[in-house]
Design a protein around this motif. Structure first.
Motif, mmCIF file in Angstrom:
data_model
loop_
_atom_site.group_PDB
_atom_site.id
_atom_site.type_symbol
_atom_site.label_atom_id
_atom_site.label_comp_id
_atom_site.label_asym_id
_atom_site.label_seq_id
_atom_site.Cartn_x
_atom_site.Cartn_y
_atom_site.Cartn_z
ATOM 1 N N THR A 33 -115.108 19.827 55.090
ATOM 2 C CA THR A 33 -115.696 20.728 56.076
ATOM 3 C C THR A 33 -114.888 22.017 56.070
ATOM 4 O O THR A 33 -113.663 21.976 56.153
ATOM 5 N N THR A 91 -118.749 30.029 60.696
ATOM 6 C CA THR A 91 -119.804 29.292 60.016
ATOM 7 C C THR A 91 -119.236 28.026 59.392
ATOM 8 O O THR A 91 -118.314 28.084 58.578
ATOM 9 N N THR A 101 -119.463 24.705 57.047
ATOM 10 C CA THR A 101 -120.136 24.153 55.879
ATOM 11 C C THR A 101 -119.559 22.771 55.599
ATOM 12 O O THR A 101 -118.346 22.611 55.491
ATOM 13 N N THR A 102 -120.435 21.780 55.496
ATOM 14 C CA THR A 102 -119.998 20.404 55.262
ATOM 15 C C THR A 102 -120.580 19.880 53.961
ATOM 16 O O THR A 102 -121.751 20.121 53.649
ATOM 17 N N SER A 103 -119.755 19.180 53.211
ATOM 18 C CA SER A 103 -120.202 18.518 51.991
ATOM 19 C C SER A 103 -119.703 17.084 52.022
ATOM 20 O O SER A 103 -118.532 16.831 52.296
#
Length: 244
Positions: free
Chosen positions: A64, A70, A72-74
């Motif tokens: 994360t 902003t 962003t999660t993977s």
């Protein structure tokens, strides 16, 4: 930059977007190996899986990042089975998960001898091809590759924490010291209070479980990182059958 899974425009067979770990350089250490640290055991563990007749594996890589507010999660999971005899075979399922843990995309691979098949996760149709066409691609997702990248080069920063049973295997547990956070933080691109643990089989010296993670301070530049590698069913995984 954080080594997060990214779409692979060169995905063999062109089956959707396949998350691929961004290439990174393993961090080395000049520390002298002393009795009880992970140096010798970790080095041997990077190849010890080759001595097993078969095994199953699961790798989770979750990140994360927060950039100017902003988030962003993977979250990607790489799982499969490796069989050495009587015919070399392997499977690999690459899955991208949403915030609730649901699979949103991915690709399945099956390789048996000189033959290979792949399909998008959720599809009923397999695409066949020569194994040589995707063999090199699958090598990047071997669990010992992940372990070697994130753990083997900093083995001198781990100390034995005693014997434990892990994944049904008698193991030695190694815990990372405070210096591991700085080393892994550089590799993963996330600073904070890291936890890091590795379990190596007492018989055979192969990797059984490893994990490292961090939750960085909240804020406009906060983030998190987690990698977990599991090896199960040593010498009892499989068999692998051709897709119907």
């Amino acid at each position: 930059a954080s080594p997060t899974p990214t779409p692979d425009s060169g995905n063999p067979g062109g089956q959707g977007d396949t998350p691929t770990p961004t290439p990174t350089l393993a961090i080395g250490t000049d520390d002298t190996i002393v009795p009880g640290d992970g140096g010798e055991a970790f080095s041997a563990a990077t190849t010890a899986l080759d001595a097993l007749d078969s095994y199953a594996f699961r790798v989770q890589l979750k990140t994360t990042t927060t950039d100017n507010g902003t988030v962003t999660t993977s979250d990607a999971i790489y799982s499969g089975v490796v069989v050495k005899q009587p015919t070399a075979a392997r499977t690999l399922v690459i899955s991208e998960l949403d915030a609730d843990g649901n699979v949103t995309s991915g690709t399945e691979y099956v390789v048996i001898g000189a033959d290979a098949w792949l399909r998008d996760v959720g599809s009923e149709d397999w695409l066949s091809m020569p194994a040589a066409q995707i063999g090199g691609f699958l090598e990047a997702f071997r669990p010992e590759q992940m372990f070697g990248t994130y753990f083997a080069g900093i083995a001198g920063s781990f100390a034995s924490a005693g014997s434990e049973s892990k994944n049904g295997v008698d193991t030695t547990h190694y815990k990372g010291d405070e210096s591991v956070g700085a080393l892994l933080g550089t590799l993963a691109g996330v600073a904070g209070d890291w936890h890091s643990d590795v379990w190596i089989a007492n018989d055979g010296g192969f990797l059984v479980h490893s994990e490292a993670g961090v939750e960085a301070a909240a804020g406009t530049e906060g983030g998190s990182f987690l990698i977990v590698v599991d090896i199960t069913d040593p010498n009892s995984a499989g068999p692998i059958e051709p897709p119907a």
